[in-house]
Design a protein around this motif. Structure first.
Motif, short mmCIF file in Angstrom:
data_model
loop_
_atom_site.label_atom_id
_atom_site.label_comp_id
_atom_site.label_asym_id
_atom_site.label_seq_id
_atom_site.Cartn_x
_atom_site.Cartn_y
_atom_site.Cartn_z
N GLY A 117 0.78 -1.23 0.00
CA GLY A 117 0.00 0.00 0.00
C GLY A 117 0.81 1.28 0.00
N ASP A 140 -1.08 4.52 0.31
CA ASP A 140 -2.48 4.17 0.61
C ASP A 140 -2.62 3.84 2.11
OD1 ASP A 140 -4.99 3.00 0.92
OD2 ASP A 140 -4.84 1.81 -0.92
N TYR A 177 -5.72 11.04 7.16
CA TYR A 177 -5.71 9.56 7.07
C TYR A 177 -6.58 8.91 8.14
CZ TYR A 177 -1.61 10.26 4.06
OH TYR A 177 -0.76 10.64 3.06
#
Length: 146
Positions: A51, A54, A92
Motif C-alpha cells: 500500500g 495508501d 488519514y
C-alpha cells in the motif's frame, strides 16, 4: 527462568538497512497473560511494503500482522484491550480507523490516536501498537454489569 516470551526477535540492522542502527528487538512480548505488540505498519514480515501511498491498505496489512502476532502469542484480536494509532496526516484518520474498525468490530478496546510528524520510514503512513490479554478462565466472561 524467564517470566516472559519474546516473539519474532530481530535486529534493526536488517529492518532499517538505510539507517545506522543495531538494536535487538522483537515484534511482541508475552508477559504473564498480557501481550504487548510492537507498532505494526504496512510492511509484511518479509519486509515488503503493502500500500505505498495508501493509508487504508497499510492499516489492513498492519492489522494482519497484529492478528498473526497475537495468535503466535496465544491470544487473538478479540482480546485486545488497548490500541495506539499513529498517523502522519490527520486526513488519514477516516480510512485508517475504518479499516482497523473492521478488524475490531465488537471488541471495544480503549484507543489512543496521535498525529505525528513522521514514522521510522518515510513510506509509512500509519502505525498501530496493541496490548492484549490471554483470557483467564477464572474471571467471569460478562462483567458488563459492574
Amino acid at each position: 527462568m524467564p517470566t516472559h516470551t519474546r516473539i519474532r526477535m530481530f535486529n534493526t540492522k536488517e529492518t532499517y538497512p538505510n539507517q545506522s542502527l543495531d538494536n535487538d528487538l522483537c515484534q511482541a512480548v508475552r508477559a504473564g497473560n498480557t501481550i504487548y505488540v510492537r507498532g505494526q505498519v504496512g510492511t509484511d514480515f518479509d519486509g515488503i511494503l503493502v500500500g505505498l501511498g495508501d493509508p487504508r491498505a497499510q492499516a489492513e496489512q498492519a492489522m494482519k500482522n497484529v492478528k498473526q502476532l497475537l495468535e503466535e502469542a496465544g491470544s487473538d484480536l478479540s482480546h485486545i484491550v488497548k490500541t495506539t494509532t499513529y498517523l502522519i496526516d490527520p486526513r488519514y484518520r477516516e480510512p485508517v480507523y475504518q479499516e482497523v474498525g473492521k478488524w475490531l468490530k465488537g471488541v471495544y478496546p480503549i484507543s489512543t490516536g496521535l498525529v505525528v510528524s513522521a514514522l521510522g520510514q518515510p513510506q509509512w503512513l500509519m502505525e498501530i501498537d496493541v496490548i492484549a490479554v490471554i483470557p483467564d478462565d477464572t474471571v467471569p466472561s460478562d462483567i458488563s454489569a459492574f
